[in-house]
Design a protein around this motif. Structure first.
Motif, PDB file in Angstrom:
ATOM      1  N   ILE A  93       0.867  -1.176   0.000  1.00  0.00           N
ATOM      2  CA  ILE A  93       0.000   0.000   0.000  1.00  0.00           C
ATOM      3  C   ILE A  93       0.904   1.227   0.000  1.00  0.00           C
ATOM      4  O   ILE A  93       1.743   1.402   0.885  1.00  0.00           O
ATOM      5  N   LYS A  94       0.740   2.066  -1.023  1.00  0.00           N
ATOM      6  CA  LYS A  94       1.548   3.277  -1.151  1.00  0.00           C
ATOM      7  C   LYS A  94       0.668   4.410  -1.662  1.00  0.00           C
ATOM      8  O   LYS A  94      -0.035   4.239  -2.665  1.00  0.00           O
ATOM      9  N   HIS A  95       0.717   5.547  -0.968  1.00  0.00           N
ATOM     10  CA  HIS A  95      -0.104   6.709  -1.327  1.00  0.00           C
ATOM     11  C   HIS A  95      -1.589   6.334  -1.425  1.00  0.00           C
ATOM     12  O   HIS A  95      -2.275   6.702  -2.380  1.00  0.00           O
ATOM     13  N   SER A  96      -2.050   5.537  -0.462  1.00  0.00           N
ATOM     14  CA  SER A  96      -3.458   5.108  -0.367  1.00  0.00           C
ATOM     15  C   SER A  96      -3.883   4.153  -1.484  1.00  0.00           C
ATOM     16  O   SER A  96      -5.071   3.887  -1.657  1.00  0.00           O
ATOM     17  N   LEU A 110      -9.635   4.947   3.803  1.00  0.00           N
ATOM     18  CA  LEU A 110      -8.386   4.672   4.521  1.00  0.00           C
ATOM     19  C   LEU A 110      -8.435   5.123   5.975  1.00  0.00           C
ATOM     20  O   LEU A 110      -7.881   4.470   6.861  1.00  0.00           O
ATOM     21  N   TYR A 111      -9.111   6.235   6.250  1.00  0.00           N
ATOM     22  CA  TYR A 111      -9.172   6.756   7.619  1.00  0.00           C
ATOM     23  C   TYR A 111      -9.934   5.815   8.556  1.00  0.00           C
ATOM     24  O   TYR A 111      -9.798   5.893   9.777  1.00  0.00           O
ATOM     25  N   GLN A 112     -10.740   4.910   7.989  1.00  0.00           N
ATOM     26  CA  GLN A 112     -11.501   3.951   8.806  1.00  0.00           C
ATOM     27  C   GLN A 112     -10.707   2.691   9.136  1.00  0.00           C
ATOM     28  O   GLN A 112     -11.075   1.942  10.033  1.00  0.00           O
ATOM     29  N   ASN A 121     -13.495  11.235   9.822  1.00  0.00           N
ATOM     30  CA  ASN A 121     -12.843  11.838   8.674  1.00  0.00           C
ATOM     31  C   ASN A 121     -12.624  13.342   8.869  1.00  0.00           C
ATOM     32  O   ASN A 121     -12.205  14.051   7.956  1.00  0.00           O
ATOM     33  N   THR A 122     -12.911  13.806  10.094  1.00  0.00           N
ATOM     34  CA  THR A 122     -12.715  15.222  10.428  1.00  0.00           C
ATOM     35  C   THR A 122     -11.728  15.371  11.568  1.00  0.00           C
ATOM     36  O   THR A 122     -11.805  14.642  12.569  1.00  0.00           O
ATOM     37  N   ILE A 123     -10.781  16.277  11.403  1.00  0.00           N
ATOM     38  CA  ILE A 123      -9.802  16.553  12.473  1.00  0.00           C
ATOM     39  C   ILE A 123     -10.043  17.957  13.009  1.00  0.00           C
ATOM     40  O   ILE A 123     -10.017  18.932  12.243  1.00  0.00           O
ATOM     41  N   LYS A 124     -10.309  18.036  14.276  1.00  0.00           N
ATOM     42  CA  LYS A 124     -10.539  19.349  14.891  1.00  0.00           C
ATOM     43  C   LYS A 124      -9.186  19.986  15.272  1.00  0.00           C
ATOM     44  O   LYS A 124      -8.327  19.321  15.840  1.00  0.00           O
ATOM     45  N   ILE A 125      -9.044  21.239  14.935  1.00  0.00           N
ATOM     46  CA  ILE A 125      -7.804  21.967  15.225  1.00  0.00           C
ATOM     47  C   ILE A 125      -8.105  23.094  16.188  1.00  0.00           C
ATOM     48  O   ILE A 125      -8.958  23.961  15.929  1.00  0.00           O
TER      49      ILE A 125
END
Length: 209
Positions: A69-72, A173-175, A202-206
């Motif tokens: 697996i490379k670059h998704s 991929l995030y799952q 799939n959301t990142i809080k900043i």
């Protein structure tokens, strides 16, 4: 918000598009100049707790399969080698044995070789060596011709050579927990199982400092 069915739909569409693109564009890998002879068929299933990827690779040894697996992008590639029948295998063994025997005879010290320091070989001796080597070569060629003449193919439909298949995992991929990848190869079917993460988003809080 996208549901799991939307993601699977997108994954399936992307997979079909990749398959068609491979047919048109991936026959030759531009970077490695490798000719792709076979594009394996694939089933992708997403359950509540895992992603299952099944690929048909009949007639291929597991030692000839590479997965990464490379670059998704999941890539399954390798080579489907042509099996030799018993007669062809025997011919290869006999040929290698005869070559080894000839080499051993040439390397073996003899009285004549020790006498070379005292007197040079005559022209007749050199001619005899050349004649023996030529005769051995002719015998090998005759054996090959005999083996070829006995093989008569009436139907030849199987494909051999390099194979490659891509699967774009970008949307899911995030799952996935990539540390849980498990592979199984049985009866020509390669099964890759990847567990889903217990908690994913799939959301990142900043936060603002």
């Amino acid at each position: 918000m996208a549901t799991i069915f939307d993601i699977l739909n997108t994954l399936n569409n992307n997979n079909n598009n990749n398959f068609e693109n491979c047919k048109r564009q991936c026959s030759i890998n531009k970077t490695n100049k490798t000719i792709i002879d076979i594009i394996p068929t694939m089933d992708v299933t997403m359950t509540n707790d895992k992603l299952i990827i099944e690929t048909e690779l009949a007639g291929i040894s597991k030692d000839d399969i590479e997965i990464d697996i490379k670059h998704s992008i999941l890539t399954i590639q390798g080579e489907k080698k042509k099996n030799l029948n018993k007669q062809q295998q025997q011919l290869v063994i006999e040929k290698s044995t005869s070559t080894t025997t000839l080499d051993n005879k040439e390397d073996e010290p003899s009285i004549e070789e020790f006498e070379d320091d005292i007197k040079p070989k005559s022209k007749s001796e050199n001619t005899n060596v050349t004649t023996t080597t030529t005769a051995a070569t002719k015998e090998n060629k005759e054996d090959e011709n005999k083996a070829k003449s006995t093989d008569k193919k009436f139907i030849s439909e199987r494909s051999f050579g390099n194979f490659k298949r891509y699967l774009d995992l970008t949307k899911v991929l995030y799952q996935l927990d990539l540390n849980s990848i498990n592979t199984q190869f049985e009866n020509g079917l390669l099964t890759i199982t990847i567990n889903k993460k217990l908690h994913y988003s799939n959301t990142i809080k900043i936060n603002i400092n």
